[in-house]
Design a protein around this motif. Structure first.
Motif, PDB file in Angstrom:
ATOM      1  N   PHE A   1       0.842  -1.211   0.000  1.00 33.02           N
ATOM      2  CA  PHE A   1       0.000   0.000   0.000  1.00 33.02           C
ATOM      3  C   PHE A   1       0.874   1.256   0.000  1.00 33.02           C
ATOM      4  CE2 PHE A   1      -2.085   3.410   2.417  1.00 33.02           C
ATOM      5  CZ  PHE A   1      -3.221   3.598   1.638  1.00 33.02           C
ATOM      6  N   ALA A   2       1.884   1.274   0.894  1.00 33.79           N
ATOM      7  CA  ALA A   2       2.750   2.458   1.008  1.00 33.79           C
ATOM      8  C   ALA A   2       3.547   2.683  -0.270  1.00 33.79           C
ATOM      9  CB  ALA A   2       3.701   2.288   2.193  1.00 33.79           C
ATOM     10  N   GLY A   3       4.026   1.592  -0.891  1.00 31.51           N
ATOM     11  CA  GLY A   3       4.775   1.720  -2.135  1.00 31.51           C
ATOM     12  C   GLY A   3       3.932   2.322  -3.243  1.00 31.51           C
ATOM     13  N   CYS A   4       2.656   1.881  -3.337  1.00 33.80           N
ATOM     14  CA  CYS A   4       1.748   2.420  -4.366  1.00 33.80           C
ATOM     15  C   CYS A   4       1.462   3.902  -4.117  1.00 33.80           C
ATOM     16  CB  CYS A   4       0.440   1.632  -4.382  1.00 33.80           C
ATOM     17  SG  CYS A   4       0.636  -0.037  -5.037  1.00 33.80           S
ATOM     18  N   VAL A   5       1.218   4.282  -2.863  1.00 33.38           N
ATOM     19  CA  VAL A   5       0.948   5.683  -2.531  1.00 33.38           C
ATOM     20  C   VAL A   5       2.181   6.538  -2.828  1.00 33.38           C
ATOM     21  CG1 VAL A   5       0.462   7.306  -0.647  1.00 33.38           C
ATOM     22  CG2 VAL A   5      -0.834   5.176  -0.817  1.00 33.38           C
TER      23      VAL A   5
ATOM     24  N   LEU B   1       9.162  12.152   4.995  1.00 31.23           N
ATOM     25  CA  LEU B   1      10.557  12.031   5.424  1.00 31.23           C
ATOM     26  C   LEU B   1      11.462  11.491   4.319  1.00 31.23           C
ATOM     27  CD1 LEU B   1      10.146  10.669   9.080  1.00 31.23           C
ATOM     28  CD2 LEU B   1      10.710  12.979   8.357  1.00 31.23           C
ATOM     29  N   GLY B   2      10.890  10.748   3.370  1.00 39.59           N
ATOM     30  CA  GLY B   2      11.703  10.211   2.287  1.00 39.59           C
ATOM     31  C   GLY B   2      12.304  11.293   1.420  1.00 39.59           C
ATOM     32  N   VAL B   3      11.622  12.429   1.321  1.00 38.49           N
ATOM     33  CA  VAL B   3      12.093  13.533   0.471  1.00 38.49           C
ATOM     34  C   VAL B   3      13.253  14.268   1.125  1.00 38.49           C
ATOM     35  CG1 VAL B   3      11.373  15.648  -0.718  1.00 38.49           C
ATOM     36  CG2 VAL B   3       9.758  13.777  -0.451  1.00 38.49           C
TER      37      VAL B   3
ATOM     38  N   PRO C   1      16.730  15.379   2.796  1.00 35.63           N
ATOM     39  CA  PRO C   1      18.111  14.917   2.634  1.00 35.63           C
ATOM     40  C   PRO C   1      18.553  14.115   3.850  1.00 35.63           C
ATOM     41  CG  PRO C   1      17.914  17.283   2.225  1.00 35.63           C
ATOM     42  CD  PRO C   1      16.622  16.835   2.805  1.00 35.63           C
ATOM     43  N   GLY C   2      19.125  12.945   3.623  1.00 39.24           N
ATOM     44  CA  GLY C   2      19.600  12.112   4.726  1.00 39.24           C
ATOM     45  C   GLY C   2      18.506  11.312   5.382  1.00 39.24           C
ATOM     46  N   GLY C   3      17.247  11.520   4.964  1.00 43.08           N
ATOM     47  CA  GLY C   3      16.126  10.815   5.595  1.00 43.08           C
ATOM     48  C   GLY C   3      15.972   9.423   5.033  1.00 43.08           C
ATOM     49  N   GLY C   4      15.009   9.255   4.140  1.00 41.69           N
ATOM     50  CA  GLY C   4      14.815   7.966   3.504  1.00 41.69           C
ATOM     51  C   GLY C   4      14.173   6.945   4.427  1.00 41.69           C
ATOM     52  N   ALA C   5      14.386   5.685   4.079  1.00 42.03           N
ATOM     53  CA  ALA C   5      13.656   4.591   4.721  1.00 42.03           C
ATOM     54  C   ALA C   5      14.014   4.414   6.199  1.00 42.03           C
ATOM     55  CB  ALA C   5      13.928   3.303   3.953  1.00 42.03           C
ATOM     56  N   LEU C   6      15.289   4.551   6.549  1.00 41.61           N
ATOM     57  CA  LEU C   6      15.714   4.277   7.926  1.00 41.61           C
ATOM     58  C   LEU C   6      15.063   5.240   8.913  1.00 41.61           C
ATOM     59  CD1 LEU C   6      17.507   2.831   9.997  1.00 41.61           C
ATOM     60  CD2 LEU C   6      19.349   4.387   9.384  1.00 41.61           C
ATOM     61  N   LEU C   7      15.170   6.537   8.644  1.00 37.98           N
ATOM     62  CA  LEU C   7      14.591   7.532   9.545  1.00 37.98           C
ATOM     63  C   LEU C   7      13.069   7.392   9.590  1.00 37.98           C
ATOM     64  CD1 LEU C   7      15.378  10.099  11.258  1.00 37.98           C
ATOM     65  CD2 LEU C   7      14.588  11.403   9.306  1.00 37.98           C
ATOM     66  N   ALA C   8      12.454   7.117   8.438  1.00 42.15           N
ATOM     67  CA  ALA C   8      10.995   6.995   8.362  1.00 42.15           C
ATOM     68  C   ALA C   8      10.489   5.846   9.226  1.00 42.15           C
ATOM     69  CB  ALA C   8      10.569   6.788   6.904  1.00 42.15           C
ATOM     70  N   SER C   9      11.174   4.704   9.171  1.00 40.08           N
ATOM     71  CA  SER C   9      10.709   3.541   9.937  1.00 40.08           C
ATOM     72  C   SER C   9      10.806   3.797  11.437  1.00 40.08           C
ATOM     73  CB  SER C   9      11.511   2.293   9.559  1.00 40.08           C
ATOM     74  OG  SER C   9      12.870   2.446   9.897  1.00 40.08           O
ATOM     75  N   PHE C  10      11.907   4.438  11.853  1.00 40.86           N
ATOM     76  CA  PHE C  10      12.037   4.708  13.289  1.00 40.86           C
ATOM     77  C   PHE C  10      11.018   5.747  13.765  1.00 40.86           C
ATOM     78  CE2 PHE C  10      13.652   7.186  16.803  1.00 40.86           C
ATOM     79  CZ  PHE C  10      13.705   6.189  17.768  1.00 40.86           C
TER      80      PHE C  10
ATOM     81  N   ALA D   1       6.116   2.877   6.497  1.00 40.74           N
ATOM     82  CA  ALA D   1       6.925   4.106   6.442  1.00 40.74           C
ATOM     83  C   ALA D   1       8.200   3.897   5.637  1.00 40.74           C
ATOM     84  CB  ALA D   1       7.261   4.568   7.858  1.00 40.74           C
ATOM     85  N   ASN D   2       8.888   2.747   5.850  1.00 45.74           N
ATOM     86  CA  ASN D   2      10.167   2.593   5.144  1.00 45.74           C
ATOM     87  C   ASN D   2       9.966   2.406   3.646  1.00 45.74           C
ATOM     88  OD1 ASN D   2      10.147  -0.278   4.468  1.00 45.74           O
ATOM     89  ND2 ASN D   2      10.830  -0.751   6.529  1.00 45.74           N
ATOM     90  N   ASN D   3       8.829   1.804   3.233  1.00 47.03           N
ATOM     91  CA  ASN D   3       8.570   1.667   1.798  1.00 47.03           C
ATOM     92  C   ASN D   3       8.137   2.978   1.168  1.00 47.03           C
ATOM     93  OD1 ASN D   3       8.558  -1.213   0.375  1.00 47.03           O
ATOM     94  ND2 ASN D   3       8.287  -1.454   2.574  1.00 47.03           N
ATOM     95  N   ALA D   4       7.290   3.742   1.868  1.00 43.91           N
ATOM     96  CA  ALA D   4       6.889   5.056   1.349  1.00 43.91           C
ATOM     97  C   ALA D   4       8.113   5.960   1.242  1.00 43.91           C
ATOM     98  CB  ALA D   4       5.837   5.682   2.266  1.00 43.91           C
TER      99      ALA D   4
END
Length: 503
Positions: free
Chosen positions: A119-123, A264-266, A268-277, A308-311
């Protein structure tokens, strides 16, 4: 209407037999390296960069993107079944996912992770398709001063959002910037910092650093770990479809994780790791009375971070595709791949290579569909892979790395240089230094220098040009604000507490 036409072009490109094959290969390989502990998407993409020389740009980038978001899926499998995150962004999933497996609910945990990820990947892909064109239009308004200020903001963001010590993150950025200066000066044509070594006059190869620090460095670090007895819950993986109660508890967490990861994916330095936590922290704050306590097997603790990590993985493509600015290490590798194929990353990609741009976006939908099919019915195959001893895996990886590095320029000097960076990568590991900022500094350093010098040439040496241009001044102000905010005592203590929990 333009969006629909562009998406039609994208699906026409993505659904060609060749591109479907490479999307499938990337998704399978991404899941595989996510499942196998110690191999992440950064190391794998770094190892595969030499192989894309023989591919066209579109299938090459579709394959590399598939590896990235495929690893987000695969990493949750080992996190849930054996409490060993296959990928860094799955660290948080292990907290509750492993406890669910111990309680005989591994199937429900894997399904929550898989469906939430889908779901998150599609969104995330919808967000890219909707926001990439207007951002690209904005990017055309950028001159040299604006690009320099944007890169300053990117590096500041990478420091602020990097895990661990701020001082170490700054040191990594500076080291990356310095390594980026080893080349031939673009204006004067003189070799800089090459120490009279002919191979260094063109600069250190991006693949050499990435493969050494991430590929070989990861292998050496993993060999240093003692082999612990791993309890694999093979027999308990039954009833893959969650119950109605599971759906009721998980879907709000999926929505919250998707929204948080998309933003958070957008960064800089964020991405999947920060989003999941961040998603896990949010779930603990929002869900006051879970049916199972957090840390003991709460399904929200699996569904939220996995979404979160996929989005975050998907939306991190936005700044890379529209501005040419990589927000994390994987996107830095993607920029490297585009450069290898002779494509200048930035806003002109959409107009000069529309098939590549929209084909890549459409392939993410296709890839996510492939991944949900790969991960749920074929879970037994991935479990079997966990029993392969690491001592059989690492020699094959080392050989592949050496062949890949040598084939770049048919030069053994690159292999020796990679070995040197491998030792450096291991030193970073022992010192708990996050190497991703180094890669960002190395990529952005030469681009920053070029735009700085060009802006000053156009302004006849007047440094105030960075402050008199509104867009440039706004970006520098945002960077300064980010530094001030992170230095506030309350924010600083919360950041340290957050990353301490993560580790």
């Amino acid at each position: 209407m333009d969006l629909l036409n562009n998406l039609a072009l994208g699906f026409h490109t993505a659904l060609s037999l060749q591109n479907l094959a490479y999307a499938f290969f990337g998704a399978v390989l991404g899941t595989l390296i996510g499942v196998l502990p110690g191999l992440g998407p950064v190391a794998t993409i770094a190892m595969l960069l030499p192989s894309i020389y023989t591919l066209d740009a579109t299938p090459a980038l579709i394959m590399l993107a598939g590896i990235y978001y495929g690893a987000q899926y695969g990493g949750s499998t080992t996190a849930i079944l054996i409490n060993v995150p296959g990928e860094s962004s799955s660290v948080v999933t292990a907290i509750d996912g492993y406890q669910m497996a111990r309680r005989g609910r591994a199937g429900a945990a894997l399904a929550a992770a898989g469906l939430g990820s889908f779901f998150a990947g599609c969104v995330g892909t919808v967000i890219i398709a909707a926001f990439a064109p207007p951002l690209t239009e904005l990017a055309f308004k950028f001159g040299s001063a604006e690009y320099f200020s944007l890169m300053v903001l990117g590096l500041v963001g990478a420091v602020v959002l990097a895990s661990g010590s701020l001082i170490k993150a700054i040191a990594m950025i500076v080291l990356g910037l310095l390594l980026g200066q080893i080349n031939t000066d673009v204006i004067t044509g003189t070799a800089r910092f090459s120490f009279d070594i002919p191979e260094l006059t063109d600069g250190i190869g991006f693949v050499v650093i990435a493969m050494g620090v991430f590929g070989f460095g990861e292998i050496i670090a993993n060999l240093g770990q003692p082999e612990e007895h791993r309890e694999v819950f093979t027999k308990e993986v039954t009833g893959l479809w969650p119950t109605r109660e599971d759906f009721r508890e998980a879907w709000p967490a999926v929505l919250r994780g998707t929204a948080l990861g998309s933003v958070l994916g957008v960064l800089p330095g964020g991405g999947a790791l920060l989003a999941s936590f961040a998603a896990y922290t949010l779930e603990k704050k929002v869900v006051r009375k879970p049916s199972v306590p957090f840390g003991k097997g709460a399904i929200q603790g699996v569904a939220g971070p996995e979404s979160a990590n996929n989005a975050g993985a998907q939306t991190s493509f936005i700044p890379m595709l529209t501005l040419g600015i990589p927000p994390n290490a994987v996107m830095a590798l993607m920029v490297g791949a585009m450069t290898i194929k002779g494509i200048q990353p930035g806003p002109q990609v959409m107009t000069s290579n529309p098939e590549l741009f929209w084909g890549l976006i459409a392939s993410m939908w296709v890839g996510n569909l492939m991944l949900i099919v790969l991960n749920l019915p074929l879970i037994g195959i991935w479990i079997k892979l966990l029993t392969v001893p690491y001592r059989f895996l690492f020699p094959a990886i080392v050989v592949f790395c050496c062949i890949g590095t040598y084939s770049l320029n048919n030069n053994s000097f690159d292999v020796y240089l990679t070995a040197g960076f491998a030792l450096l990568g291991y030193v970073f590991y022992k010192l708990s230094c996050e190497p991703a900022p180094l890669l960002l500094g190395f990529i952005l350093g030469p681009m920053m220098e070029e735009n700085l010098r060009r802006a000053l040439l156009l302004a006849r040496g007047d440094w105030s040009t960075f402050l008199t241009r509104p867009l440039s001044a706004g970006l520098l102000a945002a960077a300064a604000l980010m530094v001030v905010v992170v230095m506030l005592p309350s924010i600083k203590s919360k950041r340290e507490e957050a990353f301490q929990e993560e580790s």
